[in-house]
Scaffold this motif. Structure first.
Motif, PDB file in Angstrom:
ATOM      1  N   TYR A 189      -2.597   1.074   6.365  1.00 56.20           N
ATOM      2  CA  TYR A 189      -3.218   2.402   6.402  1.00 56.20           C
ATOM      3  C   TYR A 189      -2.188   3.505   6.651  1.00 56.20           C
ATOM      4  O   TYR A 189      -2.318   4.619   6.135  1.00 56.20           O
ATOM      5  CB  TYR A 189      -4.281   2.401   7.496  1.00 56.20           C
ATOM      6  N   LEU A 190      -1.148   3.187   7.418  1.00 53.71           N
ATOM      7  CA  LEU A 190      -0.184   4.210   7.830  1.00 53.71           C
ATOM      8  C   LEU A 190       1.085   4.233   6.994  1.00 53.71           C
ATOM      9  O   LEU A 190       1.715   5.293   6.854  1.00 53.71           O
ATOM     10  CB  LEU A 190       0.211   3.992   9.303  1.00 53.71           C
ATOM     11  N   PHE A 191       1.503   3.077   6.438  1.00 49.72           N
ATOM     12  CA  PHE A 191       2.837   3.014   5.855  1.00 49.72           C
ATOM     13  C   PHE A 191       2.913   2.504   4.426  1.00 49.72           C
ATOM     14  O   PHE A 191       3.968   2.591   3.811  1.00 49.72           O
ATOM     15  CB  PHE A 191       3.738   2.132   6.746  1.00 49.72           C
ATOM     16  N   HIS A 192       1.836   1.957   3.884  1.00 45.11           N
ATOM     17  CA  HIS A 192       1.884   1.460   2.507  1.00 45.11           C
ATOM     18  C   HIS A 192       1.875   2.644   1.543  1.00 45.11           C
ATOM     19  O   HIS A 192       1.182   3.645   1.775  1.00 45.11           O
ATOM     20  CB  HIS A 192       0.701   0.538   2.238  1.00 45.11           C
ATOM     21  N   SER A 193       2.629   2.540   0.450  1.00 43.19           N
ATOM     22  CA  SER A 193       2.684   3.654  -0.493  1.00 43.19           C
ATOM     23  C   SER A 193       1.353   3.870  -1.210  1.00 43.19           C
ATOM     24  O   SER A 193       1.133   4.927  -1.800  1.00 43.19           O
ATOM     25  CB  SER A 193       3.798   3.432  -1.516  1.00 43.19           C
ATOM     26  N   GLY A 194       0.464   2.880  -1.135  1.00 37.72           N
ATOM     27  CA  GLY A 194      -0.873   3.053  -1.687  1.00 37.72           C
ATOM     28  C   GLY A 194      -1.821   3.763  -0.745  1.00 37.72           C
ATOM     29  O   GLY A 194      -3.001   3.952  -1.080  1.00 37.72           O
ATOM     30  N   SER A 195      -1.340   4.166   0.425  1.00 44.48           N
ATOM     31  CA  SER A 195      -2.189   4.817   1.429  1.00 44.48           C
ATOM     32  C   SER A 195      -1.847   6.292   1.613  1.00 44.48           C
ATOM     33  O   SER A 195      -2.066   6.856   2.681  1.00 44.48           O
ATOM     34  CB  SER A 195      -2.057   4.082   2.774  1.00 44.48           C
ATOM     35  N   ARG A 213       6.131  -4.738   0.325  1.00 48.16           N
ATOM     36  CA  ARG A 213       6.242  -6.192   0.163  1.00 48.16           C
ATOM     37  C   ARG A 213       5.886  -6.930   1.449  1.00 48.16           C
ATOM     38  O   ARG A 213       5.139  -7.917   1.427  1.00 48.16           O
ATOM     39  CB  ARG A 213       7.666  -6.555  -0.265  1.00 48.16           C
ATOM     40  N   LEU A 214       6.403  -6.437   2.577  1.00 41.37           N
ATOM     41  CA  LEU A 214       6.152  -7.116   3.848  1.00 41.37           C
ATOM     42  C   LEU A 214       4.695  -6.976   4.286  1.00 41.37           C
ATOM     43  O   LEU A 214       4.107  -7.926   4.820  1.00 41.37           O
ATOM     44  CB  LEU A 214       7.091  -6.545   4.919  1.00 41.37           C
ATOM     45  N   ILE A 215       4.101  -5.810   4.058  1.00 39.43           N
ATOM     46  CA  ILE A 215       2.689  -5.618   4.401  1.00 39.43           C
ATOM     47  C   ILE A 215       1.822  -6.558   3.578  1.00 39.43           C
ATOM     48  O   ILE A 215       0.925  -7.236   4.107  1.00 39.43           O
ATOM     49  CB  ILE A 215       2.283  -4.147   4.171  1.00 39.43           C
ATOM     50  N   GLU A 216       2.078  -6.619   2.299  1.00 39.33           N
ATOM     51  CA  GLU A 216       1.276  -7.467   1.417  1.00 39.33           C
ATOM     52  C   GLU A 216       1.510  -8.949   1.710  1.00 39.33           C
ATOM     53  O   GLU A 216       0.560  -9.752   1.686  1.00 39.33           O
ATOM     54  CB  GLU A 216       1.608  -7.143  -0.039  1.00 39.33           C
ATOM     55  N   ALA A 217       2.743  -9.317   2.018  1.00 45.37           N
ATOM     56  CA  ALA A 217       3.031 -10.710   2.351  1.00 45.37           C
ATOM     57  C   ALA A 217       2.294 -11.128   3.614  1.00 45.37           C
ATOM     58  O   ALA A 217       1.731 -12.232   3.684  1.00 45.37           O
ATOM     59  CB  ALA A 217       4.541 -10.901   2.534  1.00 45.37           C
ATOM     60  N   ALA A 218       2.280 -10.253   4.625  1.00 45.59           N
ATOM     61  CA  ALA A 218       1.588 -10.569   5.874  1.00 45.59           C
ATOM     62  C   ALA A 218       0.090 -10.699   5.644  1.00 45.59           C
ATOM     63  O   ALA A 218      -0.564 -11.604   6.188  1.00 45.59           O
ATOM     64  CB  ALA A 218       1.877  -9.490   6.909  1.00 45.59           C
TER      65      ALA A 218
END
Length: 284
Positions: A189-195, A213-218
């Motif tokens: 919500y805070l750091f993904h470029s899609g947000s 990449r790290l957000i999506e991997a987690a």
């Protein structure tokens, strides 16, 4: 505060300046209750701005702020330094995550790498609310940045105007507090470029392929240890790239009297303690 002292109300919680807390603690019949806070106060940047979008400038600002001095003298030790979105006791926090050290010389080094020095000083604008305590904190940050060669102009606004500018991306620097963050889902919500607003709350327009990449991997990892590993790597990446400069977690404080004595304060400032307090249960 006057209503509490007169016995017209039973409790106060939240938005109590350190000076008011000190005063209340000296009053007969008033109990001041304190709990370590978990709400994250930070300095935010517009990463699309040609100045605050420069990493060396953000690093210079991070090392120029003396958090410990502000916590000691302004918050009266009722806060603790932050190094990430969640405090150290949160289950997702990487224990090896370092604190940003206060180092004016390091700040000047990064400024020189960005092309600034005492002969060519950097000028920035800092937005904050019109709350007197927040303006006081802003003026201290202004002074600390001035000592390393950054001239900060403070602009304070009523809450609606200030918050509207932040959501619209109309700022260079600002300070706010994220309240009630519980789970690592907040990272998307805070750091993904899609947000980016209005989809999410990536108000600084931080765009990092590595963070994505790290957000999506987690989020997609079923094995807990590997999920933690991705989130830990993300925390280090954010500290390196500094879309926010972590400042502190302010303590939660309540002042109560009489039947409200013994109220339990929550770290994020919620009022859930009322549900289990004897005087409310009895009233039901």
């Amino acid at each position: 505060m006057l209503k509490l002292l007169k016995g017209e109300i039973d409790m106060l919680q939240g938005d109590l300046s350190p000076q008011l807390v000190d005063h209340l603690a000296k009053q007969d019949g008033i109990e001041v209750i304190r709990e370590k806070g978990s709400n994250f106060t930070y300095l935010g940047f517009n990463l699309q701005d040609p100045l605050t979008g420069e990493l060396n400038i953000r690093r210079a600002i991070a090392h120029a702020i003396d958090r410990n001095a502000i916590i000691k003298y302004i918050f009266r030790q009722r806060a603790r330094p932050a190094n990430g979105l969640f405090p150290s006791e949160h289950w997702i926090t990487d224990a090896s995550l370092p604190q940003i050290n206060y180092s004016p010389e390091t700040a000047r080094k990064f400024l020189r790498q960005a092309g600034y020095d005492n002969d060519k000083r950097l000028a920035l604008t800092y937005k904050t609310s019109s709350d007197p305590f927040r303006i006081r904190v802003a003026t201290i940050i202004q002074q600390q940045l001035s000592e390393v060669g950054i001239d900060l102009t403070i602009k304070s606004y009523d809450w609606g105007t200030f918050y509207g500018d932040i959501k619209a991306g109309n700022f260079q620097l600002y300070s706010l507090t994220w309240v009630g963050l519980k789970t690592p889902d907040s990272y998307r919500y805070l750091f993904h470029s899609g947000s980016l607003p209005p989809t999410g709350a990536n108000r600084g327009r931080f765009q990092s392929a590595e963070a994505n990449r790290l957000i999506e991997a987690a989020e997609n990892e079923m094995e807990a240890s590997l999920r933690f590993q991705s989130y830990h790597q993300l925390q280090h990446h954010l500290l390196e790239q500094l879309p926010y400069v972590p400042l502190w977690y302010e303590d939660q404080v309540a002042a109560v009297r009489g039947k409200a004595s013994g109220y339990q304060v929550a770290g994020d400032g919620n009022y859930d303690g009322l549900e289990t307090h004897p005087w409310l249960i009895q009233a039901k």
